[in-house]
Write a protein that holds these residues in place. Structure first.
Motif: not given
Length: 128
Positions: A99-111
């Motif tokens: 979950a942390a990896v997925v949220i971090t990935g989504i956050g990076l894509l949004l950023l």
């Protein structure tokens, strides 16, 4: 006077005394059979007690062996529960990492998306 007392004593109360005496004699003769009956009842009770003690010992031994077997099964079940709890904890930790990896990935894509838009707007404003 002595003779009169002797005759009165011989004829008067003798039948009652003899009846009591014969009852006592028959009672005394019946005592051995009553003793034998009591002895046989005592022997039966003694055998019953011995059987009860033997049954109690066997039941105690059986319960002790059952208790030991159940104690072993309980130990195995406790180890199994500990293994399952450990496995469950590991799975939860793995789910948290994913979950942390997925949220971090989504956050990076949004950023990335936001930064590209901001940079485009900044470049567009400079060219104007």
């Amino acid at each position: 006077m002595l003779m009169f007392t002797g005759l009165a004593f011989a004829f008067g109360p003798v039948p009652q005394a003899e009846a009591g005496f014969w009852d006592w004699v028959t009672g005394v003769t019946e005592i051995p059979s009553e003793v034998e009956q009591l002895r046989s009842k005592y022997d039966q009770m003694e055998q019953s007690i011995i059987k009860s003690e033997q049954h109690y010992r066997e039941a105690t031994e059986q319960l002790a062996s059952d208790n030991e077997k159940l104690r072993g099964q309980n130990e195995q079940l406790m180890q199994r529960i500990l293994q399952l709890e450990t496995k469950d904890l590991e799975q939860r930790q793995q789910v948290r990492r994913i979950a942390a990896v997925v949220i971090t990935g989504i956050g990076l894509l949004l950023l990335y998306f936001v930064l590209t838009r901001v940079l485009r707007v900044m470049v567009w404003q400079r060219r104007r």
